[in-house]
Design a protein around this motif. Structure first.
Motif, PDB file in Angstrom:
ATOM      1  N   VAL A 164       0.851  -1.195   0.000  1.00 34.54           N
ATOM      2  CA  VAL A 164       0.000   0.000   0.000  1.00 34.54           C
ATOM      3  C   VAL A 164       0.885   1.243   0.000  1.00 34.54           C
ATOM      4  O   VAL A 164       2.001   1.212   0.526  1.00 34.54           O
ATOM      5  CB  VAL A 164      -0.971   0.041   1.211  1.00 34.54           C
ATOM      6  CG1 VAL A 164      -1.765  -1.222   1.321  1.00 34.54           C
ATOM      7  CG2 VAL A 164      -0.244   0.301   2.514  1.00 34.54           C
ATOM      8  N   ALA A 165       0.371   2.311  -0.593  1.00 31.24           N
ATOM      9  CA  ALA A 165       1.122   3.571  -0.592  1.00 31.24           C
ATOM     10  C   ALA A 165       0.146   4.723  -0.531  1.00 31.24           C
ATOM     11  O   ALA A 165      -0.992   4.614  -1.000  1.00 31.24           O
ATOM     12  CB  ALA A 165       1.972   3.674  -1.864  1.00 31.24           C
ATOM     13  N   ARG A 166       0.590   5.803   0.080  1.00 30.34           N
ATOM     14  CA  ARG A 166      -0.307   6.955   0.232  1.00 30.34           C
ATOM     15  C   ARG A 166       0.407   8.281  -0.002  1.00 30.34           C
ATOM     16  O   ARG A 166       1.523   8.480   0.444  1.00 30.34           O
ATOM     17  CB  ARG A 166      -0.865   6.965   1.663  1.00 30.34           C
ATOM     18  CG  ARG A 166      -1.453   8.317   2.023  1.00 30.34           C
ATOM     19  CD  ARG A 166      -1.832   8.501   3.452  1.00 30.34           C
ATOM     20  NE  ARG A 166      -2.084   9.930   3.606  1.00 30.34           N
ATOM     21  CZ  ARG A 166      -2.953  10.479   4.423  1.00 30.34           C
ATOM     22  NH1 ARG A 166      -3.646   9.742   5.249  1.00 30.34           N
ATOM     23  NH2 ARG A 166      -3.117  11.775   4.473  1.00 30.34           N
ATOM     24  N   ARG A 167      -0.288   9.154  -0.718  1.00 35.70           N
ATOM     25  CA  ARG A 167       0.071  10.577  -0.734  1.00 35.70           C
ATOM     26  C   ARG A 167      -1.234  11.356  -0.844  1.00 35.70           C
ATOM     27  O   ARG A 167      -1.835  11.415  -1.901  1.00 35.70           O
ATOM     28  CB  ARG A 167       0.983  10.912  -1.916  1.00 35.70           C
ATOM     29  CG  ARG A 167       1.385  12.397  -1.910  1.00 35.70           C
ATOM     30  CD  ARG A 167       2.234  12.782  -3.100  1.00 35.70           C
ATOM     31  NE  ARG A 167       3.411  11.963  -3.184  1.00 35.70           N
ATOM     32  CZ  ARG A 167       3.885  11.466  -4.339  1.00 35.70           C
ATOM     33  NH1 ARG A 167       3.258  11.686  -5.471  1.00 35.70           N
ATOM     34  NH2 ARG A 167       4.973  10.738  -4.349  1.00 35.70           N
ATOM     35  N   GLY A 168      -1.710  11.849   0.271  1.00 30.11           N
ATOM     36  CA  GLY A 168      -2.885  12.725   0.235  1.00 30.11           C
ATOM     37  C   GLY A 168      -4.202  12.041   0.552  1.00 30.11           C
ATOM     38  O   GLY A 168      -4.980  12.566   1.333  1.00 30.11           O
ATOM     39  N   SER A 169      -4.471  10.882  -0.016  1.00 31.78           N
ATOM     40  CA  SER A 169      -5.770  10.257   0.251  1.00 31.78           C
ATOM     41  C   SER A 169      -5.630   9.286   1.430  1.00 31.78           C
ATOM     42  O   SER A 169      -4.639   8.575   1.525  1.00 31.78           O
ATOM     43  CB  SER A 169      -6.249   9.487  -0.981  1.00 31.78           C
ATOM     44  OG  SER A 169      -6.308  10.366  -2.068  1.00 31.78           O
ATOM     45  N   PRO A 170      -6.623   9.265   2.320  1.00 31.07           N
ATOM     46  CA  PRO A 170      -6.446   8.540   3.579  1.00 31.07           C
ATOM     47  C   PRO A 170      -6.293   7.020   3.428  1.00 31.07           C
ATOM     48  O   PRO A 170      -6.894   6.407   2.537  1.00 31.07           O
ATOM     49  CB  PRO A 170      -7.740   8.850   4.340  1.00 31.07           C
ATOM     50  CG  PRO A 170      -8.710   9.267   3.309  1.00 31.07           C
ATOM     51  CD  PRO A 170      -7.936   9.875   2.190  1.00 31.07           C
ATOM     52  N   LEU A 171      -5.480   6.443   4.303  1.00 25.61           N
ATOM     53  CA  LEU A 171      -5.274   4.993   4.326  1.00 25.61           C
ATOM     54  C   LEU A 171      -4.858   4.617   5.753  1.00 25.61           C
ATOM     55  O   LEU A 171      -3.911   5.194   6.290  1.00 25.61           O
ATOM     56  CB  LEU A 171      -4.167   4.641   3.337  1.00 25.61           C
ATOM     57  CG  LEU A 171      -4.222   3.258   2.683  1.00 25.61           C
ATOM     58  CD1 LEU A 171      -5.575   2.993   2.032  1.00 25.61           C
ATOM     59  CD2 LEU A 171      -3.129   3.160   1.615  1.00 25.61           C
ATOM     60  N   ILE A 172      -5.574   3.684   6.318  1.00 22.45           N
ATOM     61  CA  ILE A 172      -5.323   3.322   7.713  1.00 22.45           C
ATOM     62  C   ILE A 172      -5.195   1.809   7.802  1.00 22.45           C
ATOM     63  O   ILE A 172      -5.956   1.070   7.162  1.00 22.45           O
ATOM     64  CB  ILE A 172      -6.495   3.815   8.607  1.00 22.45           C
ATOM     65  CG1 ILE A 172      -6.634   5.334   8.462  1.00 22.45           C
ATOM     66  CG2 ILE A 172      -6.270   3.463  10.078  1.00 22.45           C
ATOM     67  CD1 ILE A 172      -7.988   5.852   8.754  1.00 22.45           C
ATOM     68  N   ILE A 173      -4.224   1.355   8.597  1.00 26.75           N
ATOM     69  CA  ILE A 173      -4.030  -0.082   8.789  1.00 26.75           C
ATOM     70  C   ILE A 173      -4.711  -0.460  10.103  1.00 26.75           C
ATOM     71  O   ILE A 173      -4.513   0.200  11.131  1.00 26.75           O
ATOM     72  CB  ILE A 173      -2.520  -0.414   8.918  1.00 26.75           C
ATOM     73  CG1 ILE A 173      -1.761   0.076   7.693  1.00 26.75           C
ATOM     74  CG2 ILE A 173      -2.292  -1.885   9.216  1.00 26.75           C
ATOM     75  CD1 ILE A 173      -1.853  -0.776   6.478  1.00 26.75           C
ATOM     76  N   GLY A 174      -5.498  -1.537  10.096  1.00 31.45           N
ATOM     77  CA  GLY A 174      -6.096  -2.067  11.332  1.00 31.45           C
ATOM     78  C   GLY A 174      -5.353  -3.336  11.708  1.00 31.45           C
ATOM     79  O   GLY A 174      -5.182  -4.225  10.864  1.00 31.45           O
ATOM     80  N   ARG A 175      -4.861  -3.445  12.944  1.00 32.97           N
ATOM     81  CA  ARG A 175      -4.087  -4.595  13.371  1.00 32.97           C
ATOM     82  C   ARG A 175      -5.000  -5.573  14.093  1.00 32.97           C
ATOM     83  O   ARG A 175      -5.501  -5.264  15.190  1.00 32.97           O
ATOM     84  CB  ARG A 175      -2.958  -4.160  14.325  1.00 32.97           C
ATOM     85  CG  ARG A 175      -2.113  -3.002  13.819  1.00 32.97           C
ATOM     86  CD  ARG A 175      -1.351  -3.335  12.556  1.00 32.97           C
ATOM     87  NE  ARG A 175      -0.338  -4.334  12.770  1.00 32.97           N
ATOM     88  CZ  ARG A 175       0.965  -4.085  12.881  1.00 32.97           C
ATOM     89  NH1 ARG A 175       1.408  -2.848  12.787  1.00 32.97           N
ATOM     90  NH2 ARG A 175       1.831  -5.047  13.058  1.00 32.97           N
TER      91      ARG A 175
END
Ligand code: F6R
Length: 583
Positions: A164-175
């Motif tokens: 996964v990669a992000r610049r600007g748009s939200p991305l959250i990892i759930g453990r």
């Protein structure tokens, strides 16, 4: 916009179905079409994912997407995931320079199945893999060549990990935890996985993660250096998306205002003072927001001017580039947002930070990107707002902004009293009889073609907001004007029977209403007192300086019934999405 959700697991073998369930919770981000890919299968459909019942073959890995179309029409070909040879991905955001990359690849003879910018990213990653780069280097190289805001989730045939990669748009990892300790969730918003875990890692801009069944590793997208991330426990409880006895979320959320106004102003004196001291420390305050939240900010411009004697500059976030030269290390940028993810606002705040400006915000979603990049933040605590049209978050924004204006003038307690009194009258006002009455007014209006709304002072931005609310859910053309402005042009549109909503009953507004009535307009008054001019009257409580907030309530109910009487679903109006994460 667009909901992204993916699972990588060594604990479950129905990842495809679980991704569908999670995406249903992100549907507010986009509902044009959806798609899910597991390691072996791909299913895509046009329409809302809430209507999908799909069965997948057993699989422990899946990526999915609920789309709000940007590039390319609403078709199943344009739905995500997109696949090219070994690469399958979902994308949220906009790949601004995609056309030049696509043209280059077309010249190489590559074929594209969709009109999207996203499919080009799959081709570019494959091109890098074909050059024998590792998947992480491939994604790093491609990310560096992309301009625009994006988040991507990538599966590669024959490779166990998800990237996964992000610049600007939200991305959250759930453990995952407990029985799901070898499960990782990847989502554009926490509700997608909150039923399984509240332990998260936020991926920040220019970061990537490699997710395997055993571990999650984070890297800087530009330098490739590994990054340590803390596990963060979010305090959210899963708010069950329950309409209760209501037919739609919109009307439920309108009635939630019986409680939400109080929650908005319940911050401690210390929290308010701390916030205000940052606001006061600047030499120029710019409020930035979009759509309805922007109208709440215009109301705040009146509050601060009249209560605190402070001039606030209110600019729609997308227009802020024209004023960038005024942003420096003395500026306070004050963002107002329900979702806290609106791309136009984030862009202004990121720019402001680079110039050394102070960033403060109020948002409803407490863990949002805007909240996290702010030096000082106050939550609205309106509770989850699910209907696309903002109602309770708007009045909470206005209540908190009004309170802040009082605090700015050392009159916090007076502000609290005004708002507590408003909250108590709203509690009395919102009852089934009131709702029925407004429905009966909607019955007289639901087949009209145009509605005009006028207001003066802090009711002028409410005229603008009323127009947004009516238009977005009922698709009736509506336009709001400063009451005194009607006669400078728009009055030409008034014919016999044209509905005009008049906010307020002060003498000047009534004179303007008279000008409309003299030309045949049908006048619907919204005020605490009836007036002989009004053909119909929507009563509101006397609310003093909070009159702008009180005036919105009947308009929200009216908009809701204009939509339902026209057979429309007000919770998901066409062409819209709840969280606007593209510019
Ligand atoms: C209209 C509406 C939108 C939002 C706008 C900003 O009812 O909700 O106009 O106000 O898209 O969104 P937020 O507040 O999430 O920044």
């Amino acid at each position: 916009m667009c909901g992204v959700f993916a699972i990588s697991s060594a604990d479950i073998n129905n990842a495809g179905e679980k991704v569908i369930e999670g995406l249903k919770k992100l549907e507010y981000r986009g509902y044009d079409s959806w798609g899910v890919a597991t390691s072996h299968e791909m299913k895509k459909e046009v329409g809302k994912i809430s209507c999908a019942t799909v069965v997948f073959k057993e699989d422990s890995k899946a990526i999915g997407h609920s789309r709000w179309a940007t590039h390319g029409g609403v078709t199943s070909e344009n739905s995500h995931p997109h696949t090219y040879k070994t690469v399958t991905l979902v994308h949220n955001g906009i790949f601004e320079n995609y056309l030049s990359a696509k043209n280059r690849l077309l010249q190489k003879g590559e074929k594209f199945l969709s009109d999207t910018d996203s499919e080009v990213i799959a081709h570019l990653i494959q091109e890098q893999l074909d050059l024998s780069h590792t998947p992480e280097t491939a994604i790093q190289n491609v990310s560096q060549s992309i301009t625009g805001r994006f988040s991507i989730v990538v599966m590669i045939e024959g490779v166990e990990e998800i990237f996964v990669a992000r610049r600007g748009s939200p991305l959250i990892i759930g453990r995952g935890k407990g029985e799901l300790s070898k499960t990782t969730f990847i989502a554009s918003d926490i509700p997608a996985f909150l039923e399984y875990t509240n332990v998260v890692n936020y991926i920040d801009d220019d970061e990537m993660a490699i997710i395997s069944n055993e571990s999650v590793q984070f890297y800087n997208l530009l330098s490739g250096e590994e990054i340590e991330k803390r596990n963060i426990e979010v305090s959210w409880k899963e708010e069950v998306a329950d309409k209760g006895d209501y037919n739609h979320f919109m009307i439920k959320e309108i009635f939630d205002q019986k409680q939400s106004l109080m929650s908005a102003i319940n911050h401690t004196e210390e929290e308010i003072q701390e916030f205000i001291s940052v606001l006061q420390s600047g030499n120029g305050v710019y409020m930035v927001a979009c759509g309805t939240a922007h109208k709440a900010c215009i109301a705040a411009e009146y509050y601060f001017s009249q209560i605190a004697g402070r001039k606030i500059n209110v600019v729609p976030a997308s227009e802020m580039p024209a004023f960038e030269r005024f942003i420096n290390n003395k500026t306070v940028l004050f963002a107002v947002s329900q979702s806290g993810e609106t791309a136009d606002i984030l862009e202004v705040l990121e720019f402001g930070k680079k110039r050394g400006a102070k960033v403060i915000s109020i948002t409803n979603v407490e863990s949002s990107s805007i909240a996290r990049i702010s030096q000082n933040h106050l939550p609205l605590r309106a509770g989850k707002e699910k209907a696309v049209a903002s109602t309770k978050a708007t009045t909470s924004q206005m209540a908190l902004l009004l309170l802040l204006a009082y605090a700015d003038n050392n009159r916090l307690n007076e502000g609290r009293l005004v708002l507590q009194s408003l909250a108590s009258s709203v509690n009395d006002l919102l009852n089934p009889r009131y709702e029925e009455y407004i429905k009966s007014v909607a019955e007289t209006l639901h087949d009209c073609r145009n509605i005009f709304i006028i207001g003066r002072n802090s009711l002028f931005p409410m005229a603008l907001e009323s127009a947004i609310k009516i238009m977005e859910v009922s698709y009736i053309h509506a336009q709001g004007f400063a009451a005194g402005e009607m006669k400078h042009g728009p009055i030409a549109l008034i014919e016999k029977g044209t509905p005009c909503i008049v906010l307020g009953c002060d003498s000047e507004t009534i004179s303007n209403a008279m000008e409309l009535k003299s030309r045949g307009a049908k006048i619907i008054g919204v005020s605490n007192k009836n007036n002989i001019l009004f053909d119909q009257w929507l009563k509101i409580p006397s609310a003093g300086t909070a009159i702008s907030i009180a005036s919105l309530l009947p308009i929200q109910i009216l908009s809701y019934y204009l939509a339902t009487l026209r057979g429309l679903n007000p919770d998901m109006p066409r062409n819209l999405a709840k969280s606007v994460t593209v510019k």
